[in-house]
Design a protein around this motif. Structure first.
Motif, PDB file in Angstrom:
ATOM      1  N   PHE A   1      53.946  97.988  37.153  1.00  0.00           N
ATOM      2  CA  PHE A   1      53.524  96.734  37.777  1.00  0.00           C
ATOM      3  C   PHE A   1      52.642  95.973  36.811  1.00  0.00           C
ATOM      4  CE2 PHE A   1      54.512  98.757  41.936  1.00  0.00           C
ATOM      5  CZ  PHE A   1      55.310  97.731  42.433  1.00  0.00           C
ATOM      6  N   SER A   2      52.869  94.659  36.697  1.00  0.00           N
ATOM      7  CA  SER A   2      52.038  93.841  35.822  1.00  0.00           C
ATOM      8  C   SER A   2      50.654  93.703  36.447  1.00  0.00           C
ATOM      9  CB  SER A   2      52.670  92.467  35.644  1.00  0.00           C
ATOM     10  OG  SER A   2      52.625  91.789  36.879  1.00  0.00           O
ATOM     11  N   ASP A   3      49.735  93.115  35.668  1.00  0.00           N
ATOM     12  CA  ASP A   3      48.353  93.002  36.163  1.00  0.00           C
ATOM     13  C   ASP A   3      48.281  92.210  37.453  1.00  0.00           C
ATOM     14  OD1 ASP A   3      47.561  94.479  34.089  1.00  0.00           O
ATOM     15  OD2 ASP A   3      46.817  92.819  32.863  1.00  0.00           O
ATOM     16  N   THR A   4      49.050  91.104  37.499  1.00  0.00           N
ATOM     17  CA  THR A   4      48.980  90.289  38.717  1.00  0.00           C
ATOM     18  C   THR A   4      49.592  91.032  39.889  1.00  0.00           C
ATOM     19  OG1 THR A   4      50.927  89.204  37.828  1.00  0.00           O
ATOM     20  CG2 THR A   4      48.852  87.974  37.739  1.00  0.00           C
ATOM     21  N   SER A   5      50.707  91.720  39.635  1.00  0.00           N
ATOM     22  CA  SER A   5      51.330  92.462  40.734  1.00  0.00           C
ATOM     23  C   SER A   5      50.409  93.571  41.211  1.00  0.00           C
ATOM     24  CB  SER A   5      52.651  93.078  40.293  1.00  0.00           C
ATOM     25  OG  SER A   5      53.460  92.127  39.683  1.00  0.00           O
ATOM     26  N   THR A   6      49.711  94.190  40.280  1.00  0.00           N
ATOM     27  CA  THR A   6      48.855  95.315  40.647  1.00  0.00           C
ATOM     28  C   THR A   6      47.867  94.908  41.731  1.00  0.00           C
ATOM     29  OG1 THR A   6      49.059  96.071  38.408  1.00  0.00           O
ATOM     30  CG2 THR A   6      47.365  97.116  39.725  1.00  0.00           C
ATOM     31  N   LYS A   7      47.344  93.678  41.593  1.00  0.00           N
ATOM     32  CA  LYS A   7      46.399  93.190  42.594  1.00  0.00           C
ATOM     33  C   LYS A   7      47.062  93.147  43.969  1.00  0.00           C
ATOM     34  CE  LYS A   7      43.223  90.030  40.562  1.00  0.00           C
ATOM     35  NZ  LYS A   7      43.167  88.621  40.180  1.00  0.00           N
ATOM     36  N   ASP A   8      48.284  92.629  43.990  1.00  0.00           N
ATOM     37  CA  ASP A   8      48.996  92.541  45.263  1.00  0.00           C
ATOM     38  C   ASP A   8      49.329  93.923  45.794  1.00  0.00           C
ATOM     39  OD1 ASP A   8      48.878  89.828  45.153  1.00  0.00           O
ATOM     40  OD2 ASP A   8      50.805  89.630  44.101  1.00  0.00           O
ATOM     41  N   VAL A   9      49.667  94.816  44.879  1.00  0.00           N
ATOM     42  CA  VAL A   9      49.963  96.185  45.301  1.00  0.00           C
ATOM     43  C   VAL A   9      48.742  96.774  45.992  1.00  0.00           C
ATOM     44  CG1 VAL A   9      50.430  98.513  44.482  1.00  0.00           C
ATOM     45  CG2 VAL A   9      51.715  96.588  43.543  1.00  0.00           C
ATOM     46  N   GLU A  10      47.576  96.562  45.390  1.00  0.00           N
ATOM     47  CA  GLU A  10      46.343  97.064  45.999  1.00  0.00           C
ATOM     48  C   GLU A  10      46.146  96.463  47.385  1.00  0.00           C
ATOM     49  OE1 GLU A  10      44.462  99.434  44.937  1.00  0.00           O
ATOM     50  OE2 GLU A  10      45.818  99.620  43.211  1.00  0.00           O
ATOM     51  N   PHE A  11      46.404  95.164  47.470  1.00  0.00           N
ATOM     52  CA  PHE A  11      46.242  94.469  48.746  1.00  0.00           C
ATOM     53  C   PHE A  11      47.081  95.135  49.828  1.00  0.00           C
ATOM     54  CE2 PHE A  11      48.224  91.362  51.600  1.00  0.00           C
ATOM     55  CZ  PHE A  11      47.118  90.888  52.282  1.00  0.00           C
ATOM     56  N   TRP A  12      48.343  95.420  49.471  1.00  0.00           N
ATOM     57  CA  TRP A  12      49.223  96.008  50.485  1.00  0.00           C
ATOM     58  C   TRP A  12      48.843  97.442  50.800  1.00  0.00           C
ATOM     59  CZ3 TRP A  12      51.966  93.440  53.748  1.00  0.00           C
ATOM     60  CH2 TRP A  12      52.373  92.137  53.423  1.00  0.00           C
ATOM     61  N   LEU A  13      48.454  98.166  49.775  1.00  0.00           N
ATOM     62  CA  LEU A  13      48.086  99.561  50.030  1.00  0.00           C
ATOM     63  C   LEU A  13      46.835  99.636  50.898  1.00  0.00           C
ATOM     64  CD1 LEU A  13      48.800 101.271  46.600  1.00  0.00           C
ATOM     65  CD2 LEU A  13      50.056 101.521  48.740  1.00  0.00           C
ATOM     66  N   ASN A  14      45.955  98.653  50.724  1.00  0.00           N
ATOM     67  CA  ASN A  14      44.733  98.663  51.523  1.00  0.00           C
ATOM     68  C   ASN A  14      44.995  98.400  52.993  1.00  0.00           C
ATOM     69  OD1 ASN A  14      42.866  99.307  49.623  1.00  0.00           O
ATOM     70  ND2 ASN A  14      42.570  97.192  48.941  1.00  0.00           N
ATOM     71  N   LYS A  15      46.148  97.861  53.293  1.00  0.00           N
ATOM     72  CA  LYS A  15      46.427  97.534  54.685  1.00  0.00           C
ATOM     73  C   LYS A  15      46.769  98.761  55.517  1.00  0.00           C
ATOM     74  CE  LYS A  15      48.259  93.530  55.837  1.00  0.00           C
ATOM     75  NZ  LYS A  15      49.118  92.363  55.959  1.00  0.00           N
ATOM     76  N   PHE A  16      47.163  99.836  54.847  1.00  0.00           N
ATOM     77  CA  PHE A  16      47.627 100.998  55.604  1.00  0.00           C
ATOM     78  C   PHE A  16      46.740 102.200  55.323  1.00  0.00           C
ATOM     79  CE2 PHE A  16      51.324  98.429  54.370  1.00  0.00           C
ATOM     80  CZ  PHE A  16      51.672  97.964  55.623  1.00  0.00           C
ATOM     81  N   PRO A  17      46.543 103.033  56.347  1.00  0.00           N
ATOM     82  CA  PRO A  17      45.771 104.252  56.084  1.00  0.00           C
ATOM     83  C   PRO A  17      46.511 105.140  55.087  1.00  0.00           C
ATOM     84  CG  PRO A  17      46.629 104.232  58.329  1.00  0.00           C
ATOM     85  CD  PRO A  17      46.973 102.934  57.731  1.00  0.00           C
ATOM     86  N   GLU A  18      45.761 105.976  54.399  1.00  0.00           N
ATOM     87  CA  GLU A  18      46.317 106.798  53.330  1.00  0.00           C
ATOM     88  C   GLU A  18      47.564 107.565  53.790  1.00  0.00           C
ATOM     89  OE1 GLU A  18      45.616 106.823  50.274  1.00  0.00           O
ATOM     90  OE2 GLU A  18      46.742 108.589  49.604  1.00  0.00           O
ATOM     91  N   ALA A  19      47.488 108.147  54.984  1.00  0.00           N
ATOM     92  CA  ALA A  19      48.599 108.973  55.455  1.00  0.00           C
ATOM     93  C   ALA A  19      49.824 108.150  55.817  1.00  0.00           C
ATOM     94  CB  ALA A  19      48.156 109.794  56.664  1.00  0.00           C
ATOM     95  N   ARG A  20      49.653 106.826  55.932  1.00  0.00           N
ATOM     96  CA  ARG A  20      50.768 105.963  56.326  1.00  0.00           C
ATOM     97  C   ARG A  20      51.126 104.985  55.214  1.00  0.00           C
ATOM     98  NH1 ARG A  20      51.108 109.191  59.385  1.00  0.00           N
ATOM     99  NH2 ARG A  20      50.872 109.290  61.637  1.00  0.00           N
ATOM    100  N   LYS A  21      50.792 105.358  53.993  1.00  0.00           N
ATOM    101  CA  LYS A  21      50.973 104.377  52.929  1.00  0.00           C
ATOM    102  C   LYS A  21      52.439 104.075  52.668  1.00  0.00           C
ATOM    103  CE  LYS A  21      50.298 107.864  49.364  1.00  0.00           C
ATOM    104  NZ  LYS A  21      49.454 108.309  48.270  1.00  0.00           N
ATOM    105  N   GLN A  22      53.338 104.922  53.190  1.00  0.00           N
ATOM    106  CA  GLN A  22      54.761 104.641  53.019  1.00  0.00           C
ATOM    107  C   GLN A  22      55.153 103.319  53.667  1.00  0.00           C
ATOM    108  OE1 GLN A  22      56.870 107.997  54.543  1.00  0.00           O
ATOM    109  NE2 GLN A  22      56.070 109.372  52.979  1.00  0.00           N
ATOM    110  N   SER A  23      54.319 102.843  54.589  1.00  0.00           N
ATOM    111  CA  SER A  23      54.601 101.560  55.228  1.00  0.00           C
ATOM    112  C   SER A  23      54.653 100.430  54.216  1.00  0.00           C
ATOM    113  CB  SER A  23      53.527 101.247  56.265  1.00  0.00           C
ATOM    114  OG  SER A  23      53.426 102.288  57.186  1.00  0.00           O
ATOM    115  N   ALA A  24      54.056 100.635  53.049  1.00  0.00           N
ATOM    116  CA  ALA A  24      54.005  99.566  52.049  1.00  0.00           C
ATOM    117  C   ALA A  24      55.267  99.507  51.197  1.00  0.00           C
ATOM    118  CB  ALA A  24      52.778  99.750  51.167  1.00  0.00           C
TER     119      ALA A  24
END
Lengths: 703, 277
Positions: free
Chosen positions: B16-39
């Motif tokens: 993931f590029s630097d800009t995408s990485t930020k968005d990736v973090e955003f999406w991962l933060n939306k889900f609890p660790e055990a449910r991160k597959q939702s992203a």
């Protein structure tokens, strides 16, 4: 948990069933048959085939009975029990409609389909479908997928029930099957069309309700109605899985599992299922005698005479080693013969395992396989159940998934398809691992199980390991007596004959030598004659100048060393008794006759005993079995596993002896899963599996 | 639609590029660790935004990131047809072929694409255009339409004809700027050639309004109840009307029926007022 029972009226008949049953199960309880494709008792519910539609009175539409629970039904306005109908015109029409849709894209190739005759779709189309088709468009076609040397695919036949996907994800624990794309384009495949890596992959062939996944080695070999079905016992590992041997004429055509809830549920490993081509290759079908350095075919009289002459020598100079696939009858006859001759050097532990003295409980899988589901903690020491007892591994995975079984491992850090605490790799790690939190967890956490693998019991320091583990078992209070009796001490063998051999006392008598001792003595010239009873997995194969008599079915290691070969029957060719790791005595029936001139093992020893004027006191298998049960009562309890019975006979203090633990890492007793015995080594299919397993992952994308 | 397959040639790796990485973090933060597959869908989309298509390496890297089996990610990527499994050109022209667009001439648009770019799903030789047929994009009132995805984003080009599409492709091919939206001069989905109804000025200058004697739906606890309310305090609010209706279902009450009639008449008056315009 108290059971919540609900009343339900199925086709006018009132039944009372637990609320958490599905409607399909409830209807079955009431004796109704509900057709289904995607639903399977041992898999999660998908509800995507729609074949199990039933009518729930009051519901606007037919209901998929596999996906609705009894507790979800509402009673009538005055509290009458809910009504379910399975034989009304509405249901008939619904089934007919579903079947018509399923058949839209299913080819009409039953005459060339291997599933023909045992196909769920064929049977149910006959029972619930229309008699003709109204569909005139083109059918879809799906490209074949590569799934390895065992599974043949004709994906056009697939009806997308996803049983195989669920099996791989849930039971086998190897998520490599999936359904790609959507709608009309949906297709089942393995990831990047690599060979399925699960050792249980063959079960998807049984699960597939149509002919999409069929057996590759069995392709176009036979039709199910031509086959003679014989119920038998598997000998590939020490589990004694229940199998059905399908034979035509003189050949075994395939091997299928039988349902045996306590042992193998309804799964068998790929080795069990596909080993049958090994029964046709490398077979010893005539007696041989080594003349001028070359094995020469001779008749039975000559071969027996030569063998008898050698066995008539000094009993001190004779040794007998029993292999891994032997049945109890053959071992009993051998033991009686050797006792008659006064031979003390006899051993059934060709891998050098130390167990064999003391009570039976010290070498059994005492918790029973079923017990895994009642356990709270499991500690595996030097065992890799995935390859040593694949079907048991599926049960451990099941318990881990559904019962929160906690697994710890001391041994190789391998992928067991479930998570575990890895506490160390070597015996030296035992002390630390057993003293820490684990002991506390075992003490407090309900039922604990320790499984000692064969790999932990054939080392120089095995006695010390056994001692240490037994002490831990004692301290942790592993065994509980009383109503809730539980024996948590388990040994997981890898050889089908081992428990039976130990039960028969096939260990060196007073002054006798064990396997290592016999080999050493043979090289030193102290042992002049060695009798190998199907023993092909000896670590050390140098018999010096000793005369080797080989009794067995396959031309493997043992036969190469032999001076006399007495051909015997393989496990499908004799009625035999085997004792599995749990101590469960099971009998298998003969499916086909032995190859060529081969005879059953006990008959060979009976003939030898006659020549040695020490005639064994039985002339038939029945008499032999009567003697067997008389001498060893445990063989009388067919299909009985003692479990925690006679718990107090197991004295942990008497197990093993104190000593130093070495830093040598544990090694599983099974190095190549597909090559563990002479039958498997003779099998082409197993060789191919073994080769595919080692192959680097193919990075070939689908076109 | 033919079966979608992964591209034969796949890049070795994906990050993931630097800009995408930020968005990736955003999406991962939306889900609890055990449910991160939702992203998984957002992450696949980010990978496609970055690379133009979803590569095998991207699927595998996402599978690793979300701690899920690779085959499960591949199932998702192949299920959703908006994920491109093979590289696309600079401009990805997605012609809607669903019924409304088809009736309004989507087949002409497809013919244009076929002649200029190639077979369905093909990329033009210069690598600038890829065209594919998609299902309804929800702009049926401006049928036929196409979505064009490029570095500027995803834009709808609506009310297309064969000629306007040709012109559009010419402009895009030349690197010129194009205007998204209806291509026939229409304002969004308003009637072609300007409005046809609601033209009466009096509708908007307030001259048609009548002074309200009381505010409808005013709370009942108003200090000075209107004279109407005095007689039947319940009937004027909507709640009470409904209540009256349900009451009347059980016990027919002549009085309420009459009241309802009155209310109906009032409603009709209101409608008439609106209909005049």
């Amino acid at each position: 948990m108290s059971e919540d029972l609900r009343k339900l009226v199925v086709d006018g008949e009132e039944v009372e069933v637990p609320a958490d049953l599905t409607l399909l199960q409830a209807c079955e309880t009431a004796g109704r048959e509900i057709p289904r494709f995607c639903y399977h008792e041992r898999l999660s519910i998908a509800g995507n085939c729609r074949m199990c539609l039933v009518e729930v009175v009051g519901a606007p539409k037919p209901v998929a009975s596999c996906a609705q629970q009894v507790r979800d039904l509402r009673p009538g306005p005055n509290g009458e029990p809910p009504k379910v109908n399975t034989a009304t015109p509405l249901v008939d029409k619904a089934r007919e409609g579903v079947m018509e849709f399923l058949l839209i894209n299913h080819p009409l190739d039953c005459p060339i389909c291997d599933q023909g005759g045992e196909c769920d779709l064929q049977d149910q189309a006959l029972a619930y479908g229309r008699s003709f088709t109204r569909y005139e468009e083109n059918k879809r076609a799906v490209e074949e997928k590569y799934m390895g040397p065992l599974i043949k695919t004709i994906m056009t036949r697939c009806i997308q029930c996803t049983r195989c996907v669920r099996f791989a994800a849930e039971v086998a624990g190897v998520e490599e099957f999936g359904m790609l794309n959507r709608g009309e384009d949906a297709e089942i495949t393995t990831y990047l069309e690599k060979a399925a890596t699960s050792e249980l992959s063959g079960n998807v062939i049984d699960l597939c309700p149509v002919g999409a996944l069929t057996s590759k080695p069995y392709a176009f070999e036979a039709r199910p109605w031509e086959l003679r079905k014989t119920e038998s016992v598997d000998v590939m590992d020490a589990m004694g899985c229940a199998i059905r041997v399908d034979a035509r004429g003189t050949e075994v055509m395939r091997i299928l599992p039988r349902i045996y809830e306590e042992v193998n549920e309804e799964w068998i490993s790929d080795k069990t299922r596909f080993v049958w081509d090994g029964l046709r290759r490398q077979r010893l079908d005539k007696p041989y005698v080594r003349k001028d350095g070359r094995l020469t075919p001779v008749d039975w009289t000559e071969a027996l005479d030569v063998a008898a002459q050698k066995l008539a020598g000094n009993p001190e100079g004779i040794g007998a080693i029993v292999g891994d696939l032997a049945d109890a009858e053959g071992m009993k006859a051998l033991k009686d013969l050797m006792d008659g001759l006064g031979v003390k050097s006899i051993d059934c532990r060709q891998d050098g395992m130390i167990l064999g003295e003391g009570p039976r409980q010290s070498w059994l899988f005492n918790s029973t396989f079923m017990g895994v589901e009642d356990a709270d903690h499991l500690l595996l020491i030097g065992a890799n159940p995935r390859y040593e007892a694949s079907v048991l591994n599926a049960r451990i995975r099941k318990a881990w998934l559904h019962n929160d079984l906690k697994v710890s491992v001391i041994g190789e850090p391998v992928d067991l398809t479930y998570d575990y605490d890895h506490l160390g790799e070597t015996a030296a790690d035992l002390d630390k691992a057993l003293s820490g939190d684990l002991a506390k967890a075992f003490k407090e956490g309900g039922r604990g199980m320790i499984v000692l693998g064969a790999g932990a019991l054939n080392r120089p320091d095995s006695a010390a390991i056994l001692n240490r583990v037994a002490q831990f078992a004692k301290d942790a209070g592993l065994n509980q007596s009383g109503d809730d009796a539980w024996n948590g001490f388990n040994v997981l063998h890898t050889a089908a004959s081992r428990v039976g051999g130990l039960d028969l006392g096939l260990v060196p008598g007073e002054g006798g030598r064990n396997v290592a001792g016999m080999l050493e003595a043979a090289r030193a010239g102290e042992i002049e004659t060695v009798l190998l009873h199907g023993a092909d997995e000896l670590r050390d194969n140098d018999f010096g100048d000793a005369f080797v008599i080989y009794v067995g079915s396959h031309g493997d290691e043992g036969a190469h060393k032999a001076d006399v070969i007495l051909p015997s029957a393989a496990y499908t060719e004799k009625s035999g008794t085997w004792v599995n790791a749990e101590g469960r005595v099971q009998t298998g029936a003969r499916a086909v006759y032995p190859k060529g001139d081969a005879k059953e093992d006990w008959a060979i020893y009976r003939a030898l005993s006659d020549r040695l004027s020490r005639t064994l006191p039985y002339d038939t298998l029945g008499q032999l079995r009567a003697k067997l049960i008389e001498d060893h009562p445990s063989f009388g309890g067919i299909d009985y596993a003692p479990g925690a019975a006679d718990l107090d006979k197991l004295d942990f203090d008497a197990l093993g002896e104190k000593g130093d633990l070495s830093a040598e890492p544990f090694r599983s007793a099974v190095t190549d899963f597909y090559m563990t015995n002479p039958i498997a080594r003779a099998s082409r299919v197993m060789a191919e599996c073994s080769a595919v397993k080692d192959e680097a992952p193919r990075m070939e994308a689908a076109e | 639609m033919s079966t979608r397959r992964l591209a034969q040639e796949q890049p070795e790796s994906f990050v993931f590029s630097d800009t995408s990485t930020k968005d990736v973090e955003f999406w991962l933060n939306k889900f609890p660790e055990a449910r991160k597959q939702s992203a998984v869908i957002p992450l696949l989309w980010l990978a496609q935004e970055q690379e133009g298509w979803v590569t095998l390496a991207a699927m595998e890297s996402i599978a690793e990131r979300l701690d899920m089996p690779k085959i499960r990610v591949m199932e998702v990527a192949t299920f959703y047809t908006m994920f491109n499994l093979a590289p696309v050109g600079e401009h990805h022209i997605q012609i809607c072929g669903t019924t409304p667009c088809m009736l309004r001439g989507a087949n002409d648009l497809k013919a244009v694409c076929e002649s200029r770019i190639g077979k369905k799903g093909a990329t033009s030789e210069d690598g600038r255009f890829t065209w594919s047929e998609v299902e309804c994009l929800g702009a049926c009132c401006n049928a036929p339409m196409a979505q064009i995805s490029n570095k500027d984003g995803h834009h709808y080009f609506e009310d297309l004809t064969a000629e306007t599409l040709e012109a559009l492709l010419d402009k895009l091919g030349a690197g010129g700027a194009v205007k998204a939206g209806p291509q026939n001069g229409r304002q969004t989905s308003a009637p072609e050639g300007g409005p046809e109804t609601l033209k009466d000025e009096s509708l908007f200058d307030g001259s048609r309004g009548k002074k309200l004697k009381s505010i409808p739906n005013a709370p009942q606890s108003s200090p000075e109840p209107s004279p109407e309310k005095k007689g039947h305090p319940k009937e004027t609010t909507r709640d009470s009307q409904e209540k009256a209706r349900t009451d009347s279902q059980q016990t027919p009450d002549p009085e309420t029926k009459e009241d309802k009639k009155a209310v109906k008449a009032k409603d009709a008056d209101g409608k008439k007022g609106g209909g005049d315009a």
